[in-house]
Design a protein around this motif. Structure first.
Motif, PDB file in Angstrom:
ATOM      1  N   ASN A 271      83.424 -46.185 149.557  1.00  0.00           N
ATOM      2  CA  ASN A 271      83.235 -44.698 149.884  1.00  0.00           C
ATOM      3  C   ASN A 271      83.758 -44.588 151.309  1.00  0.00           C
ATOM      4  N   LEU A 272      82.270 -44.135 152.098  1.00  0.00           N
ATOM      5  CA  LEU A 272      82.394 -43.885 153.178  1.00  0.00           C
ATOM      6  C   LEU A 272      83.681 -43.938 154.086  1.00  0.00           C
ATOM      7  N   GLN A 273      84.016 -45.327 154.436  1.00  0.00           N
ATOM      8  CA  GLN A 273      85.311 -45.268 154.637  1.00  0.00           C
ATOM      9  C   GLN A 273      86.049 -45.507 154.609  1.00  0.00           C
ATOM     10  N   LEU A 274      86.941 -44.694 153.168  1.00  0.00           N
ATOM     11  CA  LEU A 274      87.813 -44.798 152.462  1.00  0.00           C
ATOM     12  C   LEU A 274      87.511 -43.218 152.938  1.00  0.00           C
ATOM     13  N   ASN A 275      86.665 -42.269 153.086  1.00  0.00           N
ATOM     14  CA  ASN A 275      87.083 -40.486 152.873  1.00  0.00           C
ATOM     15  C   ASN A 275      87.240 -40.800 154.478  1.00  0.00           C
ATOM     16  N   LYS A 276      86.299 -41.967 155.333  1.00  0.00           N
ATOM     17  CA  LYS A 276      87.163 -41.729 156.703  1.00  0.00           C
ATOM     18  C   LYS A 276      88.413 -41.829 157.269  1.00  0.00           C
ATOM     19  N   VAL A 277      89.209 -42.422 156.670  1.00  0.00           N
ATOM     20  CA  VAL A 277      90.597 -43.326 156.190  1.00  0.00           C
ATOM     21  C   VAL A 277      90.745 -42.165 156.253  1.00  0.00           C
ATOM     22  N   LEU A 278      90.829 -41.251 155.426  1.00  0.00           N
ATOM     23  CA  LEU A 278      91.725 -40.297 154.918  1.00  0.00           C
ATOM     24  C   LEU A 278      91.647 -39.476 155.715  1.00  0.00           C
ATOM     25  N   TYR A 279      90.464 -38.981 155.985  1.00  0.00           N
ATOM     26  CA  TYR A 279      90.367 -37.903 157.659  1.00  0.00           C
ATOM     27  C   TYR A 279      91.528 -38.172 158.300  1.00  0.00           C
ATOM     28  N   PHE A 280      91.030 -39.362 158.950  1.00  0.00           N
ATOM     29  CA  PHE A 280      91.782 -39.091 160.881  1.00  0.00           C
ATOM     30  C   PHE A 280      93.831 -39.846 159.772  1.00  0.00           C
TER      31      PHE A 280
ATOM     32  N   ALA B 186      93.801 -31.118 149.301  1.00  0.00           N
ATOM     33  CA  ALA B 186      91.762 -31.516 148.813  1.00  0.00           C
ATOM     34  C   ALA B 186      91.169 -30.766 150.684  1.00  0.00           C
ATOM     35  N   LYS B 187      90.082 -30.331 150.198  1.00  0.00           N
ATOM     36  CA  LYS B 187      89.087 -29.521 151.447  1.00  0.00           C
ATOM     37  C   LYS B 187      88.507 -31.153 151.473  1.00  0.00           C
ATOM     38  N   ILE B 188      88.398 -30.613 152.683  1.00  0.00           N
ATOM     39  CA  ILE B 188      87.424 -31.652 153.988  1.00  0.00           C
ATOM     40  C   ILE B 188      86.058 -31.081 153.506  1.00  0.00           C
ATOM     41  N   GLU B 189      85.348 -31.702 153.640  1.00  0.00           N
ATOM     42  CA  GLU B 189      83.723 -31.577 153.926  1.00  0.00           C
ATOM     43  C   GLU B 189      82.815 -32.099 154.731  1.00  0.00           C
ATOM     44  N   ALA B 190      81.803 -31.197 155.831  1.00  0.00           N
ATOM     45  CA  ALA B 190      81.732 -31.884 156.499  1.00  0.00           C
ATOM     46  C   ALA B 190      79.811 -32.325 156.326  1.00  0.00           C
ATOM     47  N   TRP B 191      80.184 -33.803 155.972  1.00  0.00           N
ATOM     48  CA  TRP B 191      78.596 -34.076 155.303  1.00  0.00           C
ATOM     49  C   TRP B 191      77.941 -35.276 156.641  1.00  0.00           C
ATOM     50  N   LYS B 192      76.973 -35.681 156.349  1.00  0.00           N
ATOM     51  CA  LYS B 192      75.654 -36.102 157.107  1.00  0.00           C
ATOM     52  C   LYS B 192      76.192 -37.152 158.525  1.00  0.00           C
ATOM     53  N   TYR B 193      77.013 -38.330 157.059  1.00  0.00           N
ATOM     54  CA  TYR B 193      78.020 -39.378 158.191  1.00  0.00           C
ATOM     55  C   TYR B 193      78.944 -39.024 158.659  1.00  0.00           C
ATOM     56  N   GLY B 194      79.389 -37.619 157.934  1.00  0.00           N
ATOM     57  CA  GLY B 194      80.882 -37.551 158.446  1.00  0.00           C
ATOM     58  C   GLY B 194      82.415 -36.785 157.485  1.00  0.00           C
ATOM     59  N   PRO B 195      83.342 -36.976 157.573  1.00  0.00           N
ATOM     60  CA  PRO B 195      84.092 -36.021 156.741  1.00  0.00           C
ATOM     61  C   PRO B 195      84.453 -36.634 155.254  1.00  0.00           C
ATOM     62  N   VAL B 196      83.838 -35.507 154.505  1.00  0.00           N
ATOM     63  CA  VAL B 196      84.118 -35.936 152.722  1.00  0.00           C
ATOM     64  C   VAL B 196      84.935 -35.328 152.060  1.00  0.00           C
ATOM     65  N   PHE B 197      86.237 -36.024 151.256  1.00  0.00           N
ATOM     66  CA  PHE B 197      86.880 -35.104 150.229  1.00  0.00           C
ATOM     67  C   PHE B 197      85.590 -35.171 149.072  1.00  0.00           C
ATOM     68  N   ARG B 198      85.113 -34.338 148.544  1.00  0.00           N
ATOM     69  CA  ARG B 198      84.774 -34.310 147.690  1.00  0.00           C
ATOM     70  C   ARG B 198      85.183 -35.065 146.010  1.00  0.00           C
ATOM     71  N   GLU B 199      86.638 -35.247 145.837  1.00  0.00           N
ATOM     72  CA  GLU B 199      87.476 -35.531 144.304  1.00  0.00           C
ATOM     73  C   GLU B 199      87.518 -37.389 145.020  1.00  0.00           C
ATOM     74  N   ILE B 200      87.114 -37.513 146.462  1.00  0.00           N
ATOM     75  CA  ILE B 200      87.458 -39.269 146.344  1.00  0.00           C
ATOM     76  C   ILE B 200      85.302 -39.855 146.565  1.00  0.00           C
ATOM     77  N   PHE B 201      84.797 -39.086 146.753  1.00  0.00           N
ATOM     78  CA  PHE B 201      83.677 -39.087 146.423  1.00  0.00           C
ATOM     79  C   PHE B 201      82.798 -39.290 145.152  1.00  0.00           C
ATOM     80  N   ASN B 202      83.111 -38.655 144.383  1.00  0.00           N
ATOM     81  CA  ASN B 202      83.135 -38.078 143.203  1.00  0.00           C
ATOM     82  C   ASN B 202      83.803 -39.451 142.397  1.00  0.00           C
ATOM     83  N   GLN B 203      85.037 -40.040 142.291  1.00  0.00           N
ATOM     84  CA  GLN B 203      86.049 -41.325 142.065  1.00  0.00           C
ATOM     85  C   GLN B 203      84.999 -42.074 142.421  1.00  0.00           C
ATOM     86  N   PHE B 204      84.331 -42.413 143.083  1.00  0.00           N
ATOM     87  CA  PHE B 204      83.899 -43.539 143.508  1.00  0.00           C
ATOM     88  C   PHE B 204      82.645 -44.093 143.624  1.00  0.00           C
TER      89      PHE B 204
END
Length: 121
Positions: A27-36, A52-70
């Motif tokens: 999930n972490l890597q997928l979010n980073k790939v999406l961001y780049f 989707a909006k991008i959020e700045a989380w502790k370990y990098g950029p996150v798309f909440r929809e993707i985080f929640n999916q996985f």
């Protein structure tokens, strides 16, 4: 005005490319790939790749929809595809991306390139 594609459909494109290449992705890597990918897309086409909006989380950029999916995968490798609700049937369906020509090739090239980079870099 174009506002970008469904981030879940883009995630599925990345997951498909990873499967083809034998790459495992979290999930972490997928979010980073999406961001780049989003950043490179904006540079190339002067339009957003995802809506989707991008959020700045502790370990990098996150798309909440993707985080929640996985999020049920935790730090484990993602083994399924992102879904959305089909508003005609009310059923959950796999989110699909529709791109043509050079934009489709560009998206696949970006997905292959960035998915090969470890999340910790």
């Amino acid at each position: 005005m174009f506002r970008g594609h469904d981030v879940r459909a883009l995630a599925n494109l990345i997951l498909d490319e990873c499967d083809k290449s034998g790459i495992e992705i979290s999930n972490l890597q997928l979010n980073k790939v999406l961001y780049f990918m989003h950043v490179d897309w904006m540079r190339e086409f002067s339009e957003p790749l995802v809506s989707a909006k991008i959020e700045a989380w502790k370990y990098g950029p996150v798309f909440r929809e993707i985080f929640n999916q996985f999020k049920d995968h935790g730090r484990q490798i993602i083994k399924r595809r992102a879904t959305k609700v089909d508003y005609d049937t009310g059923e959950k369906v796999i989110a699909k991306l529709t791109l043509d020509g050079s934009k489709k090739n560009f998206a696949h090239d970006l997905a292959r390139f960035y998915s090969g980079i470890p999340a910790g870099l």
